[in-house]
Design an enzyme around this catalytic site. Structure first.
Site, PDB file in Angstrom:
ATOM      1  CG  ASP A  23      -7.276   1.102  -5.629  1.00  0.00           C
ATOM      2  OD1 ASP A  23      -6.810   2.228  -5.865  1.00  0.00           O
ATOM      3  OD2 ASP A  23      -7.923   0.843  -4.586  1.00  0.00           O
ATOM      4  CB  SER A  24      -6.402   4.811 -10.144  1.00  0.00           C
ATOM      5  OG  SER A  24      -5.044   4.483 -10.352  1.00  0.00           O
TER       6      SER A  24
ATOM      7  CG  ASP B 226      -3.128   1.022  -4.632  1.00  0.00           C
ATOM      8  OD1 ASP B 226      -2.358   1.349  -3.706  1.00  0.00           O
ATOM      9  OD2 ASP B 226      -3.779   1.847  -5.302  1.00  0.00           O
TER      10      ASP B 226
ATOM     11  CE  LYS C  37      -1.186   3.988  -3.091  1.00  0.00           C
ATOM     12  NZ  LYS C  37      -2.651   4.051  -2.873  1.00  0.00           N
TER      13      LYS C  37
ATOM     14  CD  GLU D 289      -7.702   3.835  -0.586  1.00  0.00           C
ATOM     15  OE1 GLU D 289      -8.808   3.989  -0.027  1.00  0.00           O
ATOM     16  OE2 GLU D 289      -7.544   3.937  -1.826  1.00  0.00           O
TER      17      GLU D 289
ATOM     18  CD  GLU E 140      -6.069  10.499  -3.741  1.00  0.00           C
ATOM     19  OE1 GLU E 140      -5.657   9.362  -3.427  1.00  0.00           O
ATOM     20  OE2 GLU E 140      -6.846  10.712  -4.698  1.00  0.00           O
TER      21      GLU E 140
HETATM   22  O1  KIV Z   1      -4.807   4.171  -7.172  1.00  0.00           O
HETATM   23  C1  KIV Z   1      -4.082   5.153  -7.354  1.00  0.00           C
HETATM   24  O2  KIV Z   1      -3.756   5.539  -8.481  1.00  0.00           O
HETATM   25  C2  KIV Z   1      -3.598   5.861  -6.168  1.00  0.00           C
HETATM   26  C3  KIV Z   1      -2.998   7.209  -6.379  1.00  0.00           C
HETATM   27  C4  KIV Z   1      -4.070   8.175  -6.664  1.00  0.00           C
HETATM   28  C5  KIV Z   1      -2.142   7.605  -5.250  1.00  0.00           C
HETATM   29  O3  KIV Z   1      -3.746   5.372  -5.080  1.00  0.00           O
END
Ligand code: KIV
Length: 280
Positions: A42-43, A81, A111, A113, A180
């Site tokens: 989600d970056s 994510d 994934k 959090e 992280e």
């Molecule tokens: O969103 C992302 O790129 C991430 C990484 C920083 C692990 O979750």
């Protein structure tokens, strides 16, 4: 093809690699380089959409980019994510959004959090047959709670909580946990007590797998990188140089050259112009 089993088989034997990707072309190049896994993080909110953090990213954004990445990949294991508020709200939302992401992108895992607070969601997604990667330590969706992007697990209490969260996530059925911005000793200890893989980003070489944002590690962005980032190239400068050269050559007529242009048979051309001129 890399599968969840590859993570299990390589634990304590072979380090694995993961990079983020958000589009078809980049995913294709990463796959060609033999990177084991791709994270559609989600970056993308920051590096693709220009947001200041990940909070505005939607499930539809993740599906749009995730599906493009999957189209570019032959071997790598693709994880997508779950964005902010797609699983925090209820177990139903978590399973339904995880299911949409898997069905509409073709990725192999999701994934999310957070620790023990989200065990019901994690268990329900795993029970639905969807492989889950946990994400602990610095969890960017909680940036406003942390008051910034800070290393996590430095105090006794934080370290203890992190260890407990990792064990709980493993028991809930995740096949890997992203750590992280976690201090080396703690990441090493956690990696040694878990049966599942740790995926480190700013968590030392003790982790079973490493992940980086591709724009950071290739120097595509000229932002000051975080301490844990190593730049393997300077794509920002290469690209800006190419854009400048293009502008200069268009302006001074050295691009396009003959080699870049198409020809028309002289007779065809003359007769077309003749006809046009006669009838105008
Ligand atoms: O969103 C992302 O790129 C991430 C990484 C920083 C692990 O979750």
């Amino acid at each position: 093809m890399v599968t969840v089993n590859t993570f299990k088989e390589n634990k304590n034997k072979k380090k694995m690699t993961m990079l983020t990707a958000y589009d078809y072309m980049t995913a294709k190049n990463i796959d060609e380089a033999g990177i084991d896994s791709i994270l559609v993080g989600d970056s993308l909110g920051m590096v693709m959409l220009g947001y200041k953090d990940t909070l505005k990213v939607t499930v539809d954004d993740m599906i749009h980019h995730g599906a493009a990445v999957v189209r570019g990949v032959e071997n790598a294991f693709v994880v997508v994510d779950m964005p902010f508020m797609s699983y925090q709200t209820s177990v139903y939302d978590a399973v339904s959004n995880a299911g949409r992401i898997i069905k509409e992108t073709g990725c192999q895992a999701i994934k999310l959090e957070g620790g023990r607070k989200f065990l019901p969601q994690i268990k329900a997604i795993v029970d639905a047959g969807i492989p889950v990667v946990g994400h602990l330590g610095l969890t960017p969706q909680s940036v406003n709670q942390f008051g910034g992007y800070k290393v996590q697990g430095k105090s006794k209490n934080q370290a203890l909580e992190l260890i407990k969260d990792c064990i709980a996530l493993e028991e809930a059925g995740v096949f890997a946990i992203t750590l992280e911005c976690v201090p080396e000793k703690l990441a090493r200890y956690i990696t040694s007590i878990l049966n599942v893989s740790t995926i480190g980003i700013g968590a030392s070489n003790a982790c079973d797998c490493q992940v980086l944002v591709w724009q950071d590690m290739t120097g595509y962005s000229d932002n000051k990188p975080a301490k844990f980032v190593k730049r393997y190239a300077n794509l920002h400068d290469v690209e800006v140089e190419a854009f400048k050269k293009y502008k200069e050559e268009v302006e001074n007529l050295s691009y396009p050259e003959k080699a870049h242009t198409y020809l028309i048979n002289e007779e065809e051309f003359e007769s077309a112009i003749k006809e046009f001129e006669e009838n105008r």
